[in-house]
Design a protein around this motif. Sequence first.
Motif, PDB file in Angstrom:
ATOM      1  N   THR A  92       0.834  -1.203   0.000  1.00 30.58           N
ATOM      2  CA  THR A  92       0.000   0.000   0.000  1.00 30.58           C
ATOM      3  C   THR A  92       0.869   1.254   0.000  1.00 30.58           C
ATOM      4  O   THR A  92       1.841   1.331   0.750  1.00 30.58           O
ATOM      5  N   ILE A  93       0.533   2.207  -0.855  1.00 30.43           N
ATOM      6  CA  ILE A  93       1.155   3.532  -0.843  1.00 30.43           C
ATOM      7  C   ILE A  93       0.108   4.507  -0.326  1.00 30.43           C
ATOM      8  O   ILE A  93      -1.001   4.573  -0.852  1.00 30.43           O
ATOM      9  N   ARG A  94       0.460   5.263   0.693  1.00 25.52           N
ATOM     10  CA  ARG A  94      -0.471   6.227   1.280  1.00 25.52           C
ATOM     11  C   ARG A  94      -0.047   7.642   0.889  1.00 25.52           C
ATOM     12  O   ARG A  94       1.059   8.065   1.205  1.00 25.52           O
ATOM     13  N   GLU A 112      -2.383   6.381 -14.191  1.00 28.39           N
ATOM     14  CA  GLU A 112      -1.286   5.787 -14.961  1.00 28.39           C
ATOM     15  C   GLU A 112      -0.436   4.889 -14.081  1.00 28.39           C
ATOM     16  O   GLU A 112      -0.017   3.800 -14.493  1.00 28.39           O
ATOM     17  N   PHE A 113      -0.187   5.315 -12.856  1.00 29.68           N
ATOM     18  CA  PHE A 113       0.615   4.510 -11.932  1.00 29.68           C
ATOM     19  C   PHE A 113      -0.087   3.191 -11.622  1.00 29.68           C
ATOM     20  O   PHE A 113       0.535   2.128 -11.591  1.00 29.68           O
ATOM     21  N   ILE A 114      -1.395   3.255 -11.386  1.00 32.71           N
ATOM     22  CA  ILE A 114      -2.162   2.036 -11.093  1.00 32.71           C
ATOM     23  C   ILE A 114      -2.134   1.091 -12.283  1.00 32.71           C
ATOM     24  O   ILE A 114      -2.050  -0.137 -12.125  1.00 32.71           O
ATOM     25  N   MET A 120      -0.341  -2.948  -6.637  1.00 26.64           N
ATOM     26  CA  MET A 120      -0.248  -1.992  -5.534  1.00 26.64           C
ATOM     27  C   MET A 120      -1.617  -1.399  -5.213  1.00 26.64           C
ATOM     28  O   MET A 120      -2.463  -1.241  -6.093  1.00 26.64           O
ATOM     29  N   LEU A 121      -1.821  -1.068  -3.947  1.00 28.89           N
ATOM     30  CA  LEU A 121      -2.986  -0.301  -3.521  1.00 28.89           C
ATOM     31  C   LEU A 121      -2.515   1.123  -3.239  1.00 28.89           C
ATOM     32  O   LEU A 121      -1.654   1.339  -2.386  1.00 28.89           O
ATOM     33  N   ALA A 283       8.064   1.327  -4.962  1.00 23.06           N
ATOM     34  CA  ALA A 283       6.867   1.810  -5.642  1.00 23.06           C
ATOM     35  C   ALA A 283       6.503   3.218  -5.192  1.00 23.06           C
ATOM     36  O   ALA A 283       6.151   4.071  -6.011  1.00 23.06           O
ATOM     37  N   ALA A 284       6.576   3.490  -3.885  1.00 27.23           N
ATOM     38  CA  ALA A 284       6.259   4.820  -3.370  1.00 27.23           C
ATOM     39  C   ALA A 284       7.241   5.850  -3.921  1.00 27.23           C
ATOM     40  O   ALA A 284       6.851   6.969  -4.277  1.00 27.23           O
ATOM     41  N   ALA A 285       8.514   5.482  -3.997  1.00 29.72           N
ATOM     42  CA  ALA A 285       9.529   6.389  -4.542  1.00 29.72           C
ATOM     43  C   ALA A 285       9.248   6.690  -6.015  1.00 29.72           C
ATOM     44  O   ALA A 285       9.449   7.817  -6.479  1.00 29.72           O
TER      45      ALA A 285
END
Length: 300
Positions: A92-94, A112-114, A120-121, A283-285
Amino acid sequence: MNQKTLRFLEQVSRYGSMRKAAENLNISSSALNRQILALEEEVGMPLFERLPRKLRLTAAGEVLVAHAQAVERDYRSTMGRIAALKGMERGTIRLSTMGGLIYGPLLALACEFIRQHSRMLVRVEIQPSPEAIAARVMSGESDIGLGYNILPNPGLRILQTIDVEIGAVVSPDHSLTQKSALRLSDCIQYPIVTGTDTMAIRSVMDHAFASAELPLQPTVETDSIEVIKQFAMSGSAITFLNPFDISAEMKRGALIWLPLVERYFPIPSLRLVVRSKGVLETAAARLAENIKSQMSAYSG
């Protein structure tokens, strides 16, 4: 003192209410209260002061909540590393941001990221103020923060800052588009769409009109940035936003942004922030880098 119990504690401390925390956790208030009482018995000290209208953390409670937040951060970080070892990105990315921003380029970036990271959530959390965004990021409850006028803080690392000027926003066929130099006084003869007093843009508009000694008499008030833009697109109505807020609409020719010759509006700074300590998971980066690139392209 397992992770579930620590989460219960953190939720009660956040809401200051057993009932509200129980609703968010989808359990009964009595069950949650038993968990907290059992935890206090285990610790040997009260964790909350039971005030008439709210629960307030004791010193022992503050220590334990800080521990709970650290445990949650470590757990997410560990699971992210395990996923990376498996050769796939799960987790998960918050992202904490403001309501108006999610309807701008941030929405297209997130979509686009999804598409590229379907495992990923992405949890987008709308916050009421820049202070709330900063607090979420510094506590580790959010990985990334994006908002206007987030103040520099030792607990934050600023990845990107751009200054965004507020101007008049109208449809392409609005008569104001014919003016070579637009003043705030030119705008008051048209229907004005504003946010409610719960939105930051409303206080900014109130201040600007007061500074210009002009009456602000809105025709429409709403707490939705999307509704504000829809009214502006409909024809004669006018509103006041910055180009970043309406970049998608400008790109497809649905709205026009007109600069004002007077400087009654402040120039907000849009900042992208992460925690100063620790390293973002892959992924968050990557999402943060995508947002940063979009901001850089705009500022350039």
